[in-house]
Design an enzyme around this catalytic site. Sequence first.
Site, PDB file in Angstrom:
ATOM      1  N   GLU A   1      23.631  36.285 -73.018  1.00 19.30           N
ATOM      2  CA  GLU A   1      23.335  36.577 -71.607  1.00 19.30           C
ATOM      3  C   GLU A   1      24.605  37.029 -70.887  1.00 19.30           C
ATOM      4  O   GLU A   1      25.721  36.841 -71.358  1.00 19.30           O
ATOM      5  CB  GLU A   1      22.793  35.331 -70.896  1.00 19.30           C
ATOM      6  CG  GLU A   1      21.316  35.370 -70.536  1.00 19.30           C
ATOM      7  CD  GLU A   1      20.942  36.403 -69.489  1.00 19.30           C
ATOM      8  OE1 GLU A   1      21.826  37.204 -69.059  1.00 19.30           O
ATOM      9  OE2 GLU A   1      19.776  36.452 -69.103  1.00 19.30           O
TER      10      GLU A   1
ATOM     11  N   ARG B   1      19.045  23.881 -65.366  1.00 21.21           N
ATOM     12  CA  ARG B   1      20.350  24.439 -65.728  1.00 21.21           C
ATOM     13  C   ARG B   1      20.563  25.712 -64.938  1.00 21.21           C
ATOM     14  O   ARG B   1      19.622  26.291 -64.375  1.00 21.21           O
ATOM     15  CB  ARG B   1      20.453  24.715 -67.225  1.00 21.21           C
ATOM     16  CG  ARG B   1      19.512  25.820 -67.736  1.00 21.21           C
ATOM     17  CD  ARG B   1      19.896  26.227 -69.152  1.00 21.21           C
ATOM     18  NE  ARG B   1      18.971  27.172 -69.754  1.00 21.21           N
ATOM     19  CZ  ARG B   1      18.997  28.479 -69.569  1.00 21.21           C
ATOM     20  NH1 ARG B   1      19.906  29.019 -68.767  1.00 21.21           N
ATOM     21  NH2 ARG B   1      18.117  29.269 -70.181  1.00 21.21           N
TER      22      ARG B   1
ATOM     23  N   ASN C   1      21.303  29.679 -64.619  1.00 19.64           N
ATOM     24  CA  ASN C   1      21.002  30.853 -65.431  1.00 19.64           C
ATOM     25  C   ASN C   1      21.879  32.031 -64.991  1.00 19.64           C
ATOM     26  O   ASN C   1      23.101  31.913 -64.989  1.00 19.64           O
ATOM     27  CB  ASN C   1      19.509  31.182 -65.373  1.00 19.64           C
ATOM     28  CG  ASN C   1      19.056  31.982 -66.578  1.00 19.64           C
ATOM     29  OD1 ASN C   1      19.485  31.710 -67.697  1.00 19.64           O
ATOM     30  ND2 ASN C   1      18.189  32.953 -66.388  1.00 19.64           N
TER      31      ASN C   1
ATOM     32  N   GLU D   1      11.524  25.536 -69.312  1.00 19.90           N
ATOM     33  CA  GLU D   1      10.752  26.708 -68.899  1.00 19.90           C
ATOM     34  C   GLU D   1       9.284  26.357 -68.641  1.00 19.90           C
ATOM     35  O   GLU D   1       8.383  27.159 -68.909  1.00 19.90           O
ATOM     36  CB  GLU D   1      10.875  27.834 -69.933  1.00 19.90           C
ATOM     37  CG  GLU D   1      12.311  28.278 -70.165  1.00 19.90           C
ATOM     38  CD  GLU D   1      12.433  29.445 -71.133  1.00 19.90           C
ATOM     39  OE1 GLU D   1      11.420  30.121 -71.372  1.00 19.90           O
ATOM     40  OE2 GLU D   1      13.542  29.670 -71.632  1.00 19.90           O
TER      41      GLU D   1
ATOM     42  N   ASP E   1      14.052  40.313 -67.523  1.00 11.85           N
ATOM     43  CA  ASP E   1      15.255  39.502 -67.689  1.00 11.85           C
ATOM     44  C   ASP E   1      16.359  40.087 -66.799  1.00 11.85           C
ATOM     45  O   ASP E   1      16.065  40.663 -65.767  1.00 11.85           O
ATOM     46  CB  ASP E   1      15.643  39.445 -69.171  1.00 11.85           C
ATOM     47  CG  ASP E   1      16.270  38.109 -69.556  1.00 11.85           C
ATOM     48  OD1 ASP E   1      17.237  37.691 -68.905  1.00 11.85           O
ATOM     49  OD2 ASP E   1      15.800  37.489 -70.523  1.00 11.85           O
TER      50      ASP E   1
END
Length: 285
Positions: free
Chosen positions: A16, A99, A101, A120, A192
């Site tokens: 990521e 958390r 992201n 999720e 995303d």
Amino acid sequence: MSAPELLWDCQCELGEGPVWDAARRCVWFVDIKGRRLHRYGVDDGSRQSWTTPDQTGFALPASDGALVCGVRGGLYRFDPDKGDFERLCEVEAGRPQNRINDGFAAPDGALWFGTMDDSEQQKTGALYRWAGGELSLMDDGYGVTNGPALSPDGATLYHHDTLDKTIYAFDHAEGRISNKRVFAVTHEGYADGPSVDSAGVLHVGLFGGWGVARFAPDGRELDKIAFPVSAITKAAFGDDDLKTLYCTTAWLGQDAAARKAQPLAGGLFKLRVETPGLPQNLIAL
């Protein structure tokens, strides 16, 4: 536009947050689940990696030469020369299931970032702005946050709920947002990480969609850049002319057969595009 080229077969479970560091001429990115911070030198292909204190969603260059990292439970300052992490700010002590992201550095030096339920499952994620040492809750009720990103004129902020395949747009002015609305919905894979080019076109990684989708400023989907792996997590502009897209990918959730069919999943890729992106901003520290 060139075809995607593999730069580093780093096998990230959940790669990521690629980000161009012009001063160091490198790309920083993370493996969230692998708890690793990676650095790729664009001139010599050099590679360095560090272990992070916990799952880390982003690592963004700051004005003092360090990086600000979104680590589960807080924001941390990372010193690349010493290799150590120092906590700057606690985040969501009351939401231990969450958390951090994706994140974004705004032109004014503010940090925008999202949080999410690590499983999720629940919509406990939120959007925050951190500036001048103050953390502000900007929006709430997300499943999986991704972004945000700003239009070239700074008047529109984009932010995703990946679980819903939905890209939202807000009016933005002087660090405030309003008028939340649906900008677009992805039909191939899940929306995303986003980046915006100098023409205002939004580039959205498609998790499970085998590419990067491109959306016009009015929300129309223009086309898709095809990839040889299914999960593209973010595309970010880099190099001196800002015409290279650096893209992280993932193998998270793939069974043995899928991993065998996609041996390059989790790698760092690049491709050349015609329209440059926007300069990478620095977080004010």
